[in-house]
Design a protein around this motif. Structure first.
Motif, mmCIF file in Angstrom:
data_model
loop_
_atom_site.group_PDB
_atom_site.id
_atom_site.type_symbol
_atom_site.label_atom_id
_atom_site.label_comp_id
_atom_site.label_asym_id
_atom_site.label_seq_id
_atom_site.Cartn_x
_atom_site.Cartn_y
_atom_site.Cartn_z
ATOM 1 N N UNK A 1 -26.654 -7.915 -29.100
ATOM 2 C CA UNK A 1 -26.414 -6.480 -28.874
ATOM 3 C C UNK A 1 -27.416 -5.939 -27.863
ATOM 4 N N UNK A 2 -28.675 -6.306 -28.021
ATOM 5 C CA UNK A 2 -29.713 -5.858 -27.096
ATOM 6 C C UNK A 2 -29.425 -6.361 -25.681
ATOM 7 N N UNK A 3 -28.991 -7.605 -25.553
ATOM 8 C CA UNK A 3 -28.669 -8.167 -24.236
ATOM 9 C C UNK A 3 -27.490 -7.437 -23.603
ATOM 10 N N UNK A 4 -26.465 -7.141 -24.389
ATOM 11 C CA UNK A 4 -25.290 -6.435 -23.846
ATOM 12 C C UNK A 4 -25.639 -5.020 -23.398
ATOM 13 N N UNK A 5 -26.518 -4.370 -24.139
ATOM 14 C CA UNK A 5 -26.968 -3.034 -23.738
ATOM 15 C C UNK A 5 -27.706 -3.126 -22.406
ATOM 16 N N UNK A 6 -28.591 -4.102 -22.284
ATOM 17 C CA UNK A 6 -29.343 -4.280 -21.032
ATOM 18 C C UNK A 6 -28.403 -4.606 -19.881
ATOM 19 N N UNK A 7 -27.430 -5.494 -20.092
ATOM 20 C CA UNK A 7 -26.519 -5.890 -19.020
ATOM 21 C C UNK A 7 -25.629 -4.744 -18.563
ATOM 22 N N UNK A 8 -25.357 -3.788 -19.448
ATOM 23 C CA UNK A 8 -24.532 -2.656 -19.045
ATOM 24 C C UNK A 8 -25.240 -1.781 -18.022
ATOM 25 N N UNK A 9 -26.547 -1.959 -17.878
ATOM 26 C CA UNK A 9 -27.322 -1.226 -16.882
ATOM 27 C C UNK A 9 -27.704 -2.079 -15.688
ATOM 28 N N UNK A 10 -27.155 -3.279 -15.592
ATOM 29 C CA UNK A 10 -27.429 -4.154 -14.460
ATOM 30 C C UNK A 10 -26.789 -3.592 -13.187
ATOM 31 N N UNK A 11 -27.362 -3.978 -12.073
ATOM 32 C CA UNK A 11 -26.814 -3.579 -10.776
ATOM 33 C C UNK A 11 -25.373 -4.054 -10.627
ATOM 34 N N UNK A 12 -25.021 -5.190 -11.225
ATOM 35 C CA UNK A 12 -23.654 -5.702 -11.125
ATOM 36 C C UNK A 12 -22.647 -4.710 -11.705
ATOM 37 N N UNK A 13 -23.025 -3.973 -12.735
ATOM 38 C CA UNK A 13 -22.124 -2.964 -13.305
ATOM 39 C C UNK A 13 -21.981 -1.775 -12.362
ATOM 40 N N UNK A 14 -23.077 -1.338 -11.761
ATOM 41 C CA UNK A 14 -23.016 -0.257 -10.780
ATOM 42 C C UNK A 14 -22.181 -0.705 -9.574
ATOM 43 N N UNK A 15 -22.396 -1.941 -9.147
ATOM 44 C CA UNK A 15 -21.642 -2.521 -8.034
ATOM 45 C C UNK A 15 -20.139 -2.449 -8.324
ATOM 46 N N UNK A 16 -19.739 -2.845 -9.517
ATOM 47 C CA UNK A 16 -18.312 -2.813 -9.886
ATOM 48 C C UNK A 16 -17.741 -1.404 -9.771
ATOM 49 N N UNK A 17 -18.505 -0.430 -10.234
ATOM 50 C CA UNK A 17 -18.044 0.961 -10.149
ATOM 51 C C UNK A 17 -17.944 1.426 -8.697
ATOM 52 N N UNK A 18 -18.942 1.083 -7.898
ATOM 53 C CA UNK A 18 -18.933 1.474 -6.485
ATOM 54 C C UNK A 18 -17.753 0.831 -5.758
ATOM 55 N N UNK A 19 -17.462 -0.436 -6.056
ATOM 56 C CA UNK A 19 -16.320 -1.134 -5.450
ATOM 57 C C UNK A 19 -15.028 -0.382 -5.738
ATOM 58 N N UNK A 20 -14.839 0.027 -6.972
ATOM 59 C CA UNK A 20 -13.626 0.767 -7.326
ATOM 60 C C UNK A 20 -13.563 2.116 -6.614
ATOM 61 N N UNK A 21 -14.705 2.789 -6.498
ATOM 62 C CA UNK A 21 -14.739 4.073 -5.797
ATOM 63 C C UNK A 21 -14.400 3.897 -4.315
ATOM 64 N N UNK A 22 -14.962 2.873 -3.690
ATOM 65 C CA UNK A 22 -14.680 2.604 -2.277
ATOM 66 C C UNK A 22 -13.208 2.291 -2.085
ATOM 67 N N UNK A 23 -12.657 1.448 -2.950
ATOM 68 C CA UNK A 23 -11.241 1.084 -2.844
ATOM 69 C C UNK A 23 -10.353 2.334 -2.967
ATOM 70 N N UNK A 24 -10.626 3.161 -3.945
ATOM 71 C CA UNK A 24 -9.847 4.389 -4.148
ATOM 72 C C UNK A 24 -9.972 5.318 -2.944
ATOM 73 N N UNK A 25 -11.158 5.450 -2.402
ATOM 74 C CA UNK A 25 -11.391 6.314 -1.241
ATOM 75 C C UNK A 25 -10.636 5.793 -0.022
#
Length: 151
Positions: A27-51
């Motif tokens: 659980x602690x690892x999953x919480x930490x990974x949810x704040x990894x740059x890879x998660x932000x990257x995924x969100x930014x990719x979707x925003x760029x694609x939509x834009x």
């Protein structure tokens, strides 16, 4: 007391259940990974694609960054990340100068914008679709770093 120690010790006075230590660490690892740059990257990719879906054939994706009272805008042709906390943008200024921004995920703030394509005789660059395809291919694991470049 750490999160894992708290969760595995239990507390009779608060009637909290005792949790298996390996589950608490997961659980602690999953919480930490949810704040990894890879998660932000995924969100930014979707925003760029939509834009980019909304752009006409004469415009391509750009970003504007504002910090320290100065604004910089550039055409984006590269996006990457380095876990746990760095996002990287690479691109070109209107005058042809190459730029690269490496920023901590807690500090990132940018404005997506439509910029006139740099090379009038070629199709406008689109990075969102390519990034989205790569994101889907790589979603089965958490990467330490990833970079994508368009031509």
């Amino acid at each position: 007391m750490s999160f894992v120690e708290f969760m595995t010790k239990g507390d009779d006075s608060m009637n909290l259940p005792t949790v298996n230590q390996s589950k608490a660490k997961l659980v602690q690892q999953r919480i930490a990974e949810s704040n990894y740059a890879s998660e932000f990257y995924r969100e930014i990719v979707e925003m760029i694609h939509t834009f980019e879906i909304e752009l006409d054939s004469e415009h391509e994706i750009g970003v504007r960054l504002v910090s320290f009272g100065q604004a910089v805008q550039f055409h984006v042709d590269h996006l990457g990340y380095y876990n746990p906390s760095l996002i990287k943008f690479k691109g070109t200024l209107d005058n042809g100068s190459r730029v690269e921004l490496i920023q901590h995920v807690n500090q990132i703030s940018f404005l997506l914008m439509a910029l006139p394509k740099q090379v009038k005789s070629q199709p406008a660059k689109r990075i969102g679709f390519k990034l989205l395809e790569e994101k889907i291919e790589k979603e089965s694991y958490v990467e330490g770093s990833h970079e994508t470049e368009t031509v």
